[in-house]
Design an enzyme around this catalytic site. Sequence first.
Site, PDB file in Angstrom:
ATOM      1  N   CYS A   1       0.812  -1.227   0.000  1.00  0.00           N
ATOM      2  CA  CYS A   1       0.000   0.000   0.000  1.00  0.00           C
ATOM      3  C   CYS A   1       0.842   1.273   0.000  1.00  0.00           C
ATOM      4  O   CYS A   1       0.340   2.348  -0.315  1.00  0.00           O
ATOM      5  CB  CYS A   1      -0.955   0.009   1.185  1.00  0.00           C
ATOM      6  SG  CYS A   1      -2.137  -1.341   1.098  1.00  0.00           S
TER       7      CYS A   1
ATOM      8  N   HIS B   1      -3.368   7.360   2.423  1.00  0.00           N
ATOM      9  CA  HIS B   1      -3.732   6.031   1.935  1.00  0.00           C
ATOM     10  C   HIS B   1      -5.134   5.717   2.456  1.00  0.00           C
ATOM     11  O   HIS B   1      -5.449   5.960   3.619  1.00  0.00           O
ATOM     12  CB  HIS B   1      -2.724   5.002   2.438  1.00  0.00           C
ATOM     13  CG  HIS B   1      -3.131   3.598   2.171  1.00  0.00           C
ATOM     14  ND1 HIS B   1      -3.607   3.192   0.950  1.00  0.00           N
ATOM     15  CD2 HIS B   1      -3.163   2.501   2.976  1.00  0.00           C
ATOM     16  CE1 HIS B   1      -3.897   1.899   1.008  1.00  0.00           C
ATOM     17  NE2 HIS B   1      -3.642   1.463   2.228  1.00  0.00           N
TER      18      HIS B   1
ATOM     19  N   ASN C   1      -9.916  -0.043  -0.192  1.00  0.00           N
ATOM     20  CA  ASN C   1      -8.453   0.067  -0.178  1.00  0.00           C
ATOM     21  C   ASN C   1      -7.910  -0.518  -1.485  1.00  0.00           C
ATOM     22  O   ASN C   1      -7.973  -1.721  -1.701  1.00  0.00           O
ATOM     23  CB  ASN C   1      -7.918  -0.708   1.041  1.00  0.00           C
ATOM     24  CG  ASN C   1      -6.404  -0.669   1.142  1.00  0.00           C
ATOM     25  OD1 ASN C   1      -5.719  -0.246   0.219  1.00  0.00           O
ATOM     26  ND2 ASN C   1      -5.898  -1.137   2.271  1.00  0.00           N
TER      27      ASN C   1
HETATM   28  N1  ACO Z   1     -18.356  -8.436   9.162  1.00  0.00           N
HETATM   29  C1  ACO Z   1     -18.843  -8.680  10.385  1.00  0.00           C
HETATM   30  N2  ACO Z   1     -18.082  -8.983  11.436  1.00  0.00           N
HETATM   31  C2  ACO Z   1     -16.743  -9.030  11.237  1.00  0.00           C
HETATM   32  C3  ACO Z   1     -16.159  -8.791   9.982  1.00  0.00           C
HETATM   33  C4  ACO Z   1     -17.018  -8.477   8.919  1.00  0.00           C
HETATM   34  N3  ACO Z   1     -16.579  -8.229   7.675  1.00  0.00           N
HETATM   35  N4  ACO Z   1     -14.820  -8.888  10.091  1.00  0.00           N
HETATM   36  C5  ACO Z   1     -14.577  -9.194  11.369  1.00  0.00           C
HETATM   37  N5  ACO Z   1     -15.726  -9.278  12.067  1.00  0.00           N
HETATM   38  C6  ACO Z   1     -15.923  -9.590  13.478  1.00  0.00           C
HETATM   39  C7  ACO Z   1     -14.738 -10.303  14.089  1.00  0.00           C
HETATM   40  O1  ACO Z   1     -14.833 -11.694  13.857  1.00  0.00           O
HETATM   41  C8  ACO Z   1     -14.895  -9.953  15.543  1.00  0.00           C
HETATM   42  O2  ACO Z   1     -15.882 -10.798  16.102  1.00  0.00           O
HETATM   43  P1  ACO Z   1     -15.700 -11.380  17.604  1.00  0.00           P
HETATM   44  O3  ACO Z   1     -15.675 -10.183  18.486  1.00  0.00           O
HETATM   45  O4  ACO Z   1     -16.916 -12.234  17.743  1.00  0.00           O
HETATM   46  O5  ACO Z   1     -14.404 -12.127  17.565  1.00  0.00           O
HETATM   47  C9  ACO Z   1     -15.474  -8.541  15.513  1.00  0.00           C
HETATM   48  O6  ACO Z   1     -16.026  -8.363  14.212  1.00  0.00           O
HETATM   49  C10 ACO Z   1     -14.447  -7.458  15.766  1.00  0.00           C
HETATM   50  O7  ACO Z   1     -13.310  -7.744  14.956  1.00  0.00           O
HETATM   51  P2  ACO Z   1     -12.041  -6.793  14.967  1.00  0.00           P
HETATM   52  O8  ACO Z   1     -11.014  -7.380  14.069  1.00  0.00           O
HETATM   53  O9  ACO Z   1     -11.655  -6.461  16.375  1.00  0.00           O
HETATM   54  O10 ACO Z   1     -12.683  -5.506  14.302  1.00  0.00           O
HETATM   55  P3  ACO Z   1     -12.013  -4.084  14.075  1.00  0.00           P
HETATM   56  O11 ACO Z   1     -12.825  -3.026  14.675  1.00  0.00           O
HETATM   57  O12 ACO Z   1     -10.535  -4.108  14.387  1.00  0.00           O
HETATM   58  O13 ACO Z   1     -12.153  -3.921  12.498  1.00  0.00           O
HETATM   59  C11 ACO Z   1     -10.796  -4.081  10.546  1.00  0.00           C
HETATM   60  C12 ACO Z   1     -11.528  -4.837  11.658  1.00  0.00           C
HETATM   61  C13 ACO Z   1     -11.808  -3.282   9.761  1.00  0.00           C
HETATM   62  C14 ACO Z   1     -10.085  -5.071   9.646  1.00  0.00           C
HETATM   63  C15 ACO Z   1      -9.777  -3.111  11.201  1.00  0.00           C
HETATM   64  O14 ACO Z   1      -8.996  -3.799  12.165  1.00  0.00           O
HETATM   65  C16 ACO Z   1      -8.835  -2.481  10.206  1.00  0.00           C
HETATM   66  O15 ACO Z   1      -9.239  -1.700   9.374  1.00  0.00           O
HETATM   67  N6  ACO Z   1      -7.527  -2.755  10.333  1.00  0.00           N
HETATM   68  C17 ACO Z   1      -6.528  -2.152   9.483  1.00  0.00           C
HETATM   69  C18 ACO Z   1      -6.506  -2.884   8.208  1.00  0.00           C
HETATM   70  C19 ACO Z   1      -5.677  -2.193   7.187  1.00  0.00           C
HETATM   71  O16 ACO Z   1      -5.598  -1.002   7.136  1.00  0.00           O
HETATM   72  N7  ACO Z   1      -5.076  -3.017   6.357  1.00  0.00           N
HETATM   73  C20 ACO Z   1      -4.473  -2.591   5.208  1.00  0.00           C
HETATM   74  C21 ACO Z   1      -3.095  -2.039   5.415  1.00  0.00           C
HETATM   75  S1  ACO Z   1      -2.520  -1.576   3.907  1.00  0.00           S
HETATM   76  C22 ACO Z   1      -1.804  -2.877   3.004  1.00  0.00           C
HETATM   77  O17 ACO Z   1      -0.620  -2.899   2.868  1.00  0.00           O
HETATM   78  C23 ACO Z   1      -2.589  -3.944   2.412  1.00  0.00           C
END
Ligand code: ACO
Length: 322
Positions: free
Chosen positions: A113, A249, A279
């Site tokens: 990214c 980003h 993204n």
């Molecule tokens: N729909 C519904 N529920 C979901 C989903 C979904 N799509 N995905 C995860 N959940 C659930 C999980 O299983 C978890 O359930 P549990 O509490 O029963 O275990 C709950 O939602 C909370 O999950 P978290 O992972 O804690 O959710 P969070 O608020 O952290 O959001 C997310 C997840 C959106 C992925 C966030 O962590 C994020 O954006 N992280 C950064 C990701 C990023 O920027 N990546 C790219 C970097 S750039 C690159 O180089 C590719």
Amino acid sequence: MTYSRIVGTGSYLPEKVLSNDDLAQMVDTSDQWIRERTGIHKRHIAAEGETTCDLAEKAARNAIEASGKSISDIDLIVVATTTPDQVFPSTACLLQSRLDIHGCAAFDVQAVCTGFVYALAVADNFIRAGSARCALVVGAETFSRILNWEDRGTCILFGDGAGAVVIEQSETPGILSTHLHADGDYANLLHVPDGVSKGYDKVRQNAAFVEMKGNEVFKMAVNTLGRIVDETLDKNGMQKSDVDWLIPHQANIRIIQATARKLRMSMDQVVVTVHDHGNTSAASVPLALDVAVRDGRIKRGETLLMEAFGGGFTWGSVLVRY
Ligand code: ACO
């Protein structure tokens, strides 16, 4: 002093749109969850047979047209991508052939990214060193090809697209500074475990797709992007209030808001496309830049701060007098 200046921007998104409701038919998720946790409403997905080079070519032609330069002026092509068409030739070489350019240096940069920020920094250094006069810099991805469409933690986040800029040697600034960093110790938090040399696990076939510890990546991204903002402003002796536009980003609206808070910037000064594009990895920053240039928000003479964070981990920024 020699600088490089952005003289044209362009972008392209594939026609097919995948909404959050579409995704809710595929995995256990909902439009509400995706909007609240990420800010994403929809993303574009490349058609079958549509490749990264196809997207890159359209964005590149848009940028060249906007720049007023002719294709024969281009003497360097750098493409940032994690999803090249083939193992080789590089996507940059494929693009060079499509554009009917012959002989100039053309190569890919891989920083996931942060790829476009890396590619722009590399091209800027070529121009400031006198090794090129007019560079085409592209960020293009078909990230949908490396997603596990059964993993709701990752497949909802990403989309396909391309963005491009033409930069030219100039006596007036220009790109003011570029800042690149990486720390490979964090590889396992965000990666595709398998690959060409390591091989492909025949049992765990999903190892050919993106795996991410989303929560940990989130925290690292917020902290790291805050630090890179400070580093960039310190290097240039600037205050936070000197920045007119933040072009971050586009990974997650909550990461973008946290960086804007750190800059004490109103969200009105932040270019946000994550709701429309998701993204798009290396395409994300140039896509956002092109959107805000074309809709007239970004004007000549303004100061832009581009920043990105991605797999590796990699992170970086570019400060620009547009
Ligand atoms: N729909 C519904 N529920 C979901 C989903 C979904 N799509 N995905 C995860 N959940 C659930 C999980 O299983 C978890 O359930 P549990 O509490 O029963 O275990 C709950 O939602 C909370 O999950 P978290 O992972 O804690 O959710 P969070 O608020 O952290 O959001 C997310 C997840 C959106 C992925 C966030 O962590 C994020 O954006 N992280 C950064 C990701 C990023 O920027 N990546 C790219 C970097 S750039 C690159 O180089 C590719």
